[in-house]
Design a protein around this motif. Structure first.
Motif, PDB file in Angstrom:
ATOM      1  N   ALA A 158      55.382  39.852  29.194  1.00 38.50           N
ATOM      2  CA  ALA A 158      54.923  38.775  28.121  1.00 38.50           C
ATOM      3  C   ALA A 158      54.073  37.889  28.303  1.00 38.50           C
ATOM      4  N   ALA A 159      54.253  37.104  29.917  1.00 39.98           N
ATOM      5  CA  ALA A 159      53.108  36.447  30.695  1.00 39.98           C
ATOM      6  C   ALA A 159      51.712  37.425  31.066  1.00 39.98           C
ATOM      7  N   VAL A 160      51.821  38.565  31.088  1.00 38.65           N
ATOM      8  CA  VAL A 160      51.192  39.519  31.226  1.00 38.65           C
ATOM      9  C   VAL A 160      50.054  39.486  30.034  1.00 38.65           C
ATOM     10  N   HIS A 161      51.385  39.911  29.486  1.00 33.17           N
ATOM     11  CA  HIS A 161      50.701  40.364  27.553  1.00 33.17           C
ATOM     12  C   HIS A 161      49.448  38.897  26.943  1.00 33.17           C
ATOM     13  N   ARG A 162      49.830  37.458  27.224  1.00 32.68           N
ATOM     14  CA  ARG A 162      49.273  36.114  27.016  1.00 32.68           C
ATOM     15  C   ARG A 162      48.029  36.201  27.641  1.00 32.68           C
ATOM     16  N   GLN A 163      47.905  36.926  28.616  1.00 30.82           N
ATOM     17  CA  GLN A 163      46.844  37.003  29.127  1.00 30.82           C
ATOM     18  C   GLN A 163      45.411  38.377  28.656  1.00 30.82           C
ATOM     19  N   ALA A 164      46.080  38.761  27.862  1.00 29.04           N
ATOM     20  CA  ALA A 164      45.156  39.800  27.142  1.00 29.04           C
ATOM     21  C   ALA A 164      43.412  39.619  27.009  1.00 29.04           C
ATOM     22  N   ASN A 165      43.030  40.745  27.398  1.00 29.86           N
ATOM     23  CA  ASN A 165      41.511  40.750  27.472  1.00 29.86           C
ATOM     24  C   ASN A 165      40.671  39.574  28.220  1.00 29.86           C
ATOM     25  N   ASP A 166      41.606  38.882  29.049  1.00 22.22           N
ATOM     26  CA  ASP A 166      41.210  37.951  30.354  1.00 22.22           C
ATOM     27  C   ASP A 166      41.160  38.451  31.578  1.00 22.22           C
ATOM     28  N   PHE A 167      39.065  37.742  31.706  1.00 29.21           N
ATOM     29  CA  PHE A 167      38.974  39.080  33.421  1.00 29.21           C
ATOM     30  C   PHE A 167      39.512  37.413  34.128  1.00 29.21           C
ATOM     31  N   LEU A 168      39.941  37.344  35.470  1.00 26.33           N
ATOM     32  CA  LEU A 168      40.840  36.293  36.432  1.00 26.33           C
ATOM     33  C   LEU A 168      40.124  36.949  37.214  1.00 26.33           C
ATOM     34  N   PRO A 169      39.545  35.870  38.164  1.00 26.46           N
ATOM     35  CA  PRO A 169      39.108  36.028  39.436  1.00 26.46           C
ATOM     36  C   PRO A 169      40.058  36.159  40.486  1.00 26.46           C
ATOM     37  N   GLY A 170      39.594  35.523  41.831  1.00 26.09           N
ATOM     38  CA  GLY A 170      40.551  36.219  43.672  1.00 26.09           C
ATOM     39  C   GLY A 170      40.458  37.469  43.530  1.00 26.09           C
ATOM     40  N   ALA A 171      40.427  38.199  42.611  1.00 29.55           N
ATOM     41  CA  ALA A 171      40.299  40.004  43.745  1.00 29.55           C
ATOM     42  C   ALA A 171      41.609  40.051  44.190  1.00 29.55           C
ATOM     43  N   ARG A 172      41.223  40.612  45.954  1.00 31.59           N
ATOM     44  CA  ARG A 172      42.172  41.229  45.920  1.00 31.59           C
ATOM     45  C   ARG A 172      43.595  40.542  45.770  1.00 31.59           C
ATOM     46  N   THR A 173      43.569  39.653  46.668  1.00 36.01           N
ATOM     47  CA  THR A 173      44.429  38.265  46.667  1.00 36.01           C
ATOM     48  C   THR A 173      45.334  37.579  45.750  1.00 36.01           C
ATOM     49  N   ALA A 174      44.796  37.830  44.505  1.00 36.65           N
ATOM     50  CA  ALA A 174      45.002  37.740  43.168  1.00 36.65           C
ATOM     51  C   ALA A 174      46.093  38.431  43.102  1.00 36.65           C
ATOM     52  N   LEU A 175      45.302  39.975  42.793  1.00 35.92           N
ATOM     53  CA  LEU A 175      45.826  41.004  42.448  1.00 35.92           C
ATOM     54  C   LEU A 175      47.101  41.451  42.994  1.00 35.92           C
ATOM     55  N   LEU A 176      46.946  41.146  44.617  1.00 31.30           N
ATOM     56  CA  LEU A 176      48.352  41.226  44.948  1.00 31.30           C
ATOM     57  C   LEU A 176      49.523  40.509  44.978  1.00 31.30           C
ATOM     58  N   LYS A 177      48.860  39.251  44.749  1.00 30.68           N
ATOM     59  CA  LYS A 177      50.068  38.033  44.974  1.00 30.68           C
ATOM     60  C   LYS A 177      51.027  38.537  43.340  1.00 30.68           C
ATOM     61  N   ARG A 178      49.811  38.907  42.081  1.00 31.40           N
ATOM     62  CA  ARG A 178      50.773  39.306  40.829  1.00 31.40           C
ATOM     63  C   ARG A 178      50.988  40.436  40.653  1.00 31.40           C
ATOM     64  N   VAL A 179      51.199  41.143  41.126  1.00 35.84           N
ATOM     65  CA  VAL A 179      52.288  42.520  41.745  1.00 35.84           C
ATOM     66  C   VAL A 179      53.549  41.838  42.460  1.00 35.84           C
ATOM     67  N   SER A 180      53.339  41.231  43.640  1.00 38.57           N
ATOM     68  CA  SER A 180      54.120  40.566  44.250  1.00 38.57           C
ATOM     69  C   SER A 180      55.385  40.169  43.111  1.00 38.57           C
ATOM     70  N   GLU A 181      54.987  39.009  42.039  1.00 39.32           N
ATOM     71  CA  GLU A 181      55.321  38.398  41.111  1.00 39.32           C
ATOM     72  C   GLU A 181      55.606  39.145  39.939  1.00 39.32           C
ATOM     73  N   LEU A 182      55.499  40.708  40.167  1.00 36.48           N
ATOM     74  CA  LEU A 182      55.993  41.154  38.762  1.00 36.48           C
ATOM     75  C   LEU A 182      56.968  41.970  39.405  1.00 36.48           C
ATOM     76  N   ARG A 183      57.661  41.869  41.240  1.00 32.44           N
ATOM     77  CA  ARG A 183      58.921  43.301  41.169  1.00 32.44           C
ATOM     78  C   ARG A 183      60.174  43.113  40.552  1.00 32.44           C
ATOM     79  N   GLY A 184      60.331  44.042  40.340  1.00 35.20           N
ATOM     80  CA  GLY A 184      61.595  43.940  39.012  1.00 35.20           C
ATOM     81  C   GLY A 184      60.510  44.924  37.485  1.00 35.20           C
ATOM     82  N   HIS A 185      59.382  44.656  37.810  1.00 33.13           N
ATOM     83  CA  HIS A 185      59.282  45.495  36.859  1.00 33.13           C
ATOM     84  C   HIS A 185      58.322  46.538  37.547  1.00 33.13           C
TER      85      HIS A 185
END
Length: 204
Positions: free
Chosen positions: A65-92
């Motif tokens: 649901a937190a991902v859906h709340r950011q629908a269509n957003d552009f997020l900064p941080g490139a590789r570091t931010a993406l891999l952090k998000r993937v780690s936070e989504l562990r379990g899904h």
């Protein structure tokens, strides 16, 4: 300059040169695909109604649901931010789609990814990567084909280099344990092929 100093300088700059070459190669391949793609044309506009969003995504687990709340957003941080998000989504399970507004196969594929993210959105986390793009063009594209998830900006190809991507679009799969299971390089031509890979590489 002494030979040893020259060698030291070359070693220092080599990773950056390699990254620039890789970035240029991916762009070139994407443009080539844009010119040569024989795939059936996809809709240039693919809207999502509020009714569809509620029907498909209401009741999703908190992390999704937190991902859906950011629908269509552009997020900064490139590789570091993406891999952090993937780690936070562990379990899904996680599906990451790499796209760009300048890439014709990406624009053709995006409605297919969009509809899949609606249908699988309560079980699978979708994320985007906007690669080497013009922000205005990217925003214009997502105005026509809005996504149910955010896209991480990758202006310099950090993410593409990390995954050793050779083409745009590309789609990266993680299982629920956080293990990267597969990279599909190139365009999904139909929904059935995408669904098969979601089941095989994200949900298995």
């Amino acid at each position: 300059m002494a030979a040893s100093d020259t060698l030291h300088a070359m070693r220092r700059w080599l990773p950056w040169i390699a990254g620039a070459v890789a970035l240029g190669a991916i762009v070139a391949i994407g443009l080539s695909q844009s010119q040569e793609s024989k795939a059936p044309k996809q809709p240039t506009v693919s809207k999502i109604t509020a009714q569809e969003l509620h029907a498909k995504l209401d009741g999703a687990p908190p992390a999704l649901a937190a991902v859906h709340r950011q629908a269509n957003d552009f997020l900064p941080g490139a590789r570091t931010a993406l891999l952090k998000r993937v780690s936070e989504l562990r379990g899904h399970p996680v599906v990451i789609n790499v796209w760009a507004a300048w890439c014709v196969p990406c624009r053709a594929e995006l409605p297919v990814i969009q509809r899949a993210s609606l249908d699988w959105g309560k079980r699978v986390a979708f994320l985007g990567v906007d690669f080497g793009d013009n922000r205005g063009d990217a925003e214009k594209l997502l105005g026509k084909i809005p996504l149910t998830y955010p896209s991480y900006e990758d202006p310099n190809g950090q993410i593409s280099h990390h995954y050793k991507l050779l083409a745009t679009p590309s789609t990266i799969y993680y299982d629920a344990a956080g293990k990267q299971t597969y990279i599909h390089q190139g365009q999904y031509l139909d929904r059935a092929q995408l669904d098969d890979d979601i089941k095989r590489y994200a949900l298995s």
